[in-house]
Every structure is written in structure tokens, then in C-alpha cells.
Enzyme design. Structure first.
Site, mmCIF file in Angstrom:
data_model
loop_
_atom_site.group_PDB
_atom_site.id
_atom_site.type_symbol
_atom_site.label_atom_id
_atom_site.label_comp_id
_atom_site.label_asym_id
_atom_site.label_seq_id
_atom_site.Cartn_x
_atom_site.Cartn_y
_atom_site.Cartn_z
ATOM 1 N N SER A 133 0.821 -1.206 0.000
ATOM 2 C CA SER A 133 0.000 0.000 0.000
ATOM 3 C C SER A 133 0.853 1.254 0.000
ATOM 4 C CB SER A 133 -0.908 0.036 1.230
ATOM 5 O OG SER A 133 -1.582 1.287 1.263
ATOM 6 N N LYS A 188 -4.501 -6.775 3.185
ATOM 7 C CA LYS A 188 -4.487 -5.613 2.291
ATOM 8 C C LYS A 188 -5.903 -5.274 1.806
ATOM 9 C CE LYS A 188 -2.987 -2.307 -0.398
ATOM 10 N NZ LYS A 188 -3.910 -2.081 -1.448
ATOM 11 N N HIS A 191 -7.481 -3.487 4.539
ATOM 12 C CA HIS A 191 -6.893 -2.132 4.526
ATOM 13 C C HIS A 191 -7.688 -1.265 3.550
ATOM 14 C CE1 HIS A 191 -4.432 0.849 2.412
ATOM 15 N NE2 HIS A 191 -3.737 1.012 3.526
ATOM 16 N N ASN A 192 -7.914 -1.795 2.357
ATOM 17 C CA ASN A 192 -8.653 -1.023 1.355
ATOM 18 C C ASN A 192 -10.087 -0.763 1.794
ATOM 19 O OD1 ASN A 192 -6.289 -1.373 -0.047
ATOM 20 N ND2 ASN A 192 -7.285 -1.740 -2.004
ATOM 21 N N GLU A 195 -10.006 1.999 4.098
ATOM 22 C CA GLU A 195 -9.744 3.170 3.229
ATOM 23 C C GLU A 195 -11.059 3.657 2.585
ATOM 24 O OE1 GLU A 195 -6.452 2.530 0.298
ATOM 25 O OE2 GLU A 195 -7.986 2.898 -1.231
HETATM 26 C C1 6PG Z 1 -3.195 1.472 -1.657
HETATM 27 C C2 6PG Z 1 -4.538 1.592 -2.358
HETATM 28 C C3 6PG Z 1 -4.537 0.953 -3.700
HETATM 29 C C4 6PG Z 1 -5.897 0.864 -4.338
HETATM 30 C C5 6PG Z 1 -6.377 2.141 -4.884
HETATM 31 C C6 6PG Z 1 -7.590 2.030 -5.778
HETATM 32 O O1 6PG Z 1 -3.209 0.947 -0.564
HETATM 33 O O2 6PG Z 1 -2.181 1.912 -2.198
HETATM 34 O O3 6PG Z 1 -5.490 0.944 -1.572
HETATM 35 O O4 6PG Z 1 -4.037 -0.358 -3.547
HETATM 36 O O5 6PG Z 1 -5.825 -0.017 -5.388
HETATM 37 O O6 6PG Z 1 -6.606 3.015 -3.851
HETATM 38 O O7 6PG Z 1 -8.656 1.403 -5.173
HETATM 39 P P1 6PG Z 1 -10.126 1.625 -5.771
HETATM 40 O O8 6PG Z 1 -9.961 1.888 -7.245
HETATM 41 O O9 6PG Z 1 -10.890 0.377 -5.540
HETATM 42 O O10 6PG Z 1 -10.687 2.815 -5.072
#
Ligand code: 6PG
Length: 466
Positions: A133, A188, A191-192, A195
């Protein structure tokens, strides 16, 4: 001189990670496929464009790339998740030798990683699934890295991953062995999910403050004032975004309100549903993105149903406290789902260590995450932490008032709702689930447990059909 590690796939992330490896003094090989007229000389051009890649060995022939490396070969795959990973593995499988290690650094589904670990093992190859990430900047300057697979395989690549990772406040690498199988990609994925929910909460704050007729710069001022006690990467970039202008126009005002996604939020939602963990905020954030996509229907519905504004002023303090409250619930839910699935799979994941590697390098890094490192050492459930408990009590009435005002003003706030409603559910001593059990038993003889029978035995009633 043979390369000690190689990178396959020189898109945004692969290129940055290669530069990061080179900056750390590693002797690397880089490879990108050749596609006539579309991807030509990518590796060579990449090497030419970046000074730190001066000594890297560029290839567009996979066999030459593999032969340029010393044994055991260590290869980081930075290709799109899905069939592209299997296609590269298929080709690599015929070129590599027993004991070589492949690290998948993309956002692969953890179940694909489980399968790939097994299929590579049959060929004598080690496979590490690793969440990475931090976006482009993180990949270049130090991402948060979440590797998993067999521990022995990890020991062959540990030094490289730790070197290129971000460092926490004590200087330790934001990279830790997560567990067996695809646990790294699972972590991960969550994590997303966290996010997604944090981004959605900030978007809800933005829409509430916009509804109070604040300009983008004024909203940026508000968010900036929160940074001293609610500081986070996502809050910081939101301030920058709100202030960005093209001439006299805010860039943000020109962006179409349809939120995309690349799938990890939907995988997280499916995993949540499969696990039995009531992590409600990630699905709420995902569905908010989906709803945004129905732009035409939204426009028609907006015309068909006029909006009732019943503005009792919303206090900015309430918005801040509602965000603070919901962020605690979001992190509680995120860590709980990791715990739950870790238990179900015997992954033995250390939650405090996960929080630690998320304190730097990644998208959800925050001052709050630094606190969680300590809280999660004492208790897996952060809701029960004394200090957070006090914050929840202090901010509860603000989120209640805010939601009430949003209902009256018809403001769409699915993540705030999900946070407060989860909180009310989780602190309900006696819930209405007894009625659900009775209904299930009535129409399907599904049985129920009784309060007066601590053995947990299944009971059934011959319900009277009146
Ligand atoms: C990270 C992000 C990354 C993710 C993008 C796009 O940790 O660097 O989580 O891995 O792929 O943020 O995610 P979406 O297109 O689903 O919003």
C-alpha cells in the site's frame, strides 16, 4: 554481474518499486512484456528515464530476464490482479528452478493467492502474496508491505521487502510477515475496505459542510483545523484537493460525481458477509460508490422528488465529532474482521503489528493508527479501550444530532448511519433477535436456544396457528 532481484511489470507501481529497490542499492533486473505498437522497449526506456536505474538490467524477453538473476531467483510481480498474474506465472513456471521465489505485489484476491501458492509449490517454487500500500509515492519512497505464504520462503526475500518499506516512528520497517497462505492479500483487502469507509466519511463531511454553504476553501480550512488531533494521510490529501484550482475554478467542482473502484471493496464486502462479522461500514461505503454511479437516475429522481430543507444549523463541532466517532467504529470493524478470519484460518495474525505497519507508507496511515498499535496490544476489541470509550461517550450526542439534521435536510450519509447504528446494536444488552428465532422456528422448525437452558440445546415449539 547477476541481478539479485527482479521486477516484472513496469506500470506506475512496478516502476516506482524498481526505483526504490535500486535506491536501496540492490542490483536489479526489470522486465516488461513487448506488445507491438503498444508496449515497446518499456524496460529500456524506464532505465533510460530514471537515474537510479542506471545499473538495472532491462529486458523484454522473459527468458533473458530470468537468466540474468542469481539463484535462488527472487521476482516481484507488479501486474494487474486477475488473469494477467496467472498468465505470467504460467510462463515463469517453465523458466524458473526449484527454490526460486515469486512475490505477487498486486492487489490479488487472497483466495487466488491460496491457489497460486499450492500450484507453484507443485513446481518446487515459492510464492509470496504481498499486499503493498501507498500508491505511487509510497512504492517509490517506502510503502507498507503485507507479505504472506510459507515463512521459509519469506525469509529469502525479507531483506529486500524490509529495506524498501516505509519505516515507523521507531525506525522499524512497515513490513511484517502476516501469516500463511493468502493472509497478506486478505489484510491488504481489509486495509482497502477501511480506506473506502474513511474516504466515504470524509466525503459525507464534505457534503454536509457544502450544504452549510461553505466554499471549498472554507471546507479545507475546517479539515485543516482537524489535522492537529485527527491527522491522517487521507484528511491531508482532502485539504489539498479542496484547495486545488485550474485558473479561477476549483478542480473538484469539475469532477463528475461518479466514484469508481477496482474491486477490493467489493471483495471485502463479500468476505465480511462470508465471515459472519458485522462490519457494516465497508459495505456502506462500497454501496455509496455504486449509488453514485446512477447519475442519470439520481438527476431524474432529484427532479421528481423535491428536496425538503429544514436546516437547523449544523455545528462544525458536531461534524468533527461525528467523524471522530465513526472513524473509531470503522477501525474497530476493520480489525475485528481481520481477527475473525484469522481465527477461522489459523493465521494467528497479530493485530497490533498490523496497526504498526499501517502507521507509515500506506493510505490509511494516521495519528490514530499509532494509538491503535498500543490499544491492540491490550485488547483485540478497540471499542472496549478506556480512552476510546471516553471519546465515544463524548462524541455520541454529536453524531446523533448530526444524523437527525441530515435526515431533516435529506443528506445522504450512509457511513455515518452505519457507524451509529452499529454502535447502538453492539451495545444492546437484550436484542430483538429472540423474535427472529421464534419466527424461524415457527415457519421452518429451525429451533432456538433458551435463556433458561445454559446447555445451549436446540428447542422447538409447536406454535399455535390462530
Ligand atoms: C493502496 C490503495 C490501492 C488501491 C487504490 C484504488 O493501498 O495503495 O489501496 O491499492 O488499489 O486506492 O482502489 P479503488 O480503485 O478500488 O478505489
Amino acid at each position: 554481474m547477476k541481478a539479485e532481484i527482479g521486477v516484472i511489470g513496469l506500470g506506475v507501481m512496478g516502476k516506482s518499486l524498481s526505483r526504490n529497490l535500486a535506491r536501496n542499492g540492490f542490483n536489479i533486473a526489470i522486465y516488461n512484456r513487448h506488445v507491438d505498437g503498444i508496449e515497446e522497449n518499456v524496460a529500456r526506456n524506464c532505465q533510460r528515464d530514471y537515474a537510479e536505474l542506471e545499473n538495472a538490467q532491462p529486458f523484454d524477453d522473459l527468458k533473458d530476464f530470468v537468466q540474468s538473476m542469481s539463484s535462488p531467483r527472487k521476482i516481484i510481480l507488479m501486474v494487474n490482479a486477475g488473469p494477467a498474474v496467472d498468465a505470467v506465472l504460467n510462463d515463469l513456471g517453465n523458466l524458473l528452478e526449484s527454490g526460486d521465489v515469486i512475490i505477487d505485489g498486486g492487489n490479488s484476491h487472497f483466495e487466488d493467492t491460496n491457489r497460486r501458492i499450492d500450484s507453484m509449490k507443485i513446481k518446487g517454487l515459492d510464492f509470496i502474496g504481498s499486499g503493498i500500500s501507498g500508491g505511487e509515492e509510497g512504492a517509490l519512497k517506502g510503502p507498507s508491505i503485507m507479505p504472506s505464504g510459507e515463512k521459509e520462503a519469506y525469509s529469502k526475500v525479507k531483506k529486500y521487502l524490509e529495506s524498501i518499506s516505509a519505516k515507523d516512528a521507531d525506525g522499524n520497517p512497515c513490513c511484517t510477515y502476516i501469516g500463511s497462505n493468502g493472509s497478506g492479500h486478505f489484510v491488504k483487502m481489509i486495509h482497502n475496505g477501511i480506506e473506502y469507509a474513511d474516504m466515504q466519511l470524509l466525503a459525507e463531511c464534505y457534503s454536509i459542510l457544502k450544504g452549510q454553504n461553505l466554499s471549498n476553501d472554507e471546507i479545507a480550512d475546517v479539515f485543516e483545523s482537524w489535522c492537529s488531533d485527527l491527522g491522517s494521510y487521507l484528511l491531508g490529501i482532502t485539504v489539498d484537493i479542496l484547495r486545488e484550482k485550474e485558473g479561477d475554478e476549483y478542480v473538484l467542482d469539475q469532477i463528475l460525481d461518479k466514484a469508481g473502484n477496482k474491486g477490493t471493496g467489493s471483495w471485502a464486502t463479500i468476505a465480511i458477509a462470508n465471515s459472519g462479522e458485522p462490519a457494516t461500514m465497508i459495505p456502506a461505503a462500497l454501496f455509496a460508490r455504486y449509488l453514485s454511479f446512477f447519475k442519470e437516475l439520481r438527476e431524474s429522481a432529484a427532479k421528481a422528488f423535491s428536496t425538503q430543507h429544514n436546516t437547523n444549523e449544523i455545528e462544525i463541532r458536531q461534524v468533527k465529532e461525528a467523524y471522530q466517532f465513526s472513524r473509531i467504529v470503522n477501525h474497530h470493524q476493520g480489525f475485528s474482521i481481520i481477527k475473525q478470519v484469522s481465527n477461522q484460518n489459523d493465521w494467528n495474525i497479530n493485530l497490533s503489528e498490523i496497526a504498526r505497519i499501517w502507521t507509515a507508507g500506506c493510505i490509511i496511515k494516521s495519528d490514530f493508527m499509532k494509538e491503535l498499535v498500543h490499544y491492540l496490544k491490550a485488547n483485540d476489541s478497540i471499542l472496549l479501550n478506556d480512552s476510546l470509550n471516553q471519546t465515544i461517550r463524548k462524541t455520541h450526542s454529536s453524531i446523533q444530532s448530526l444524523i437527525t439534521a441530515c435526515i431533516k435536510n435529506e443528506i445522504h450519509i450512509p457511513c455515518f448511519f452505519a457507524a451509529l447504528d452499529f454502535f447502538h446494536g453492539i451495545k444492546t444488552f437484550n436484542s430483538s433477535a429472540n423474535l427472529i428465532q421464534a419466527q424461524r422456528d415457527y415457519f421452518g422448525a429451525h429451533t432456538y436456544q433458551r435463556r433458561d437452558d445454559p446447555t445451549g440445546k436446540a428447542h422447538h415449539t409447536e406454535w399455535t396457528n390462530i
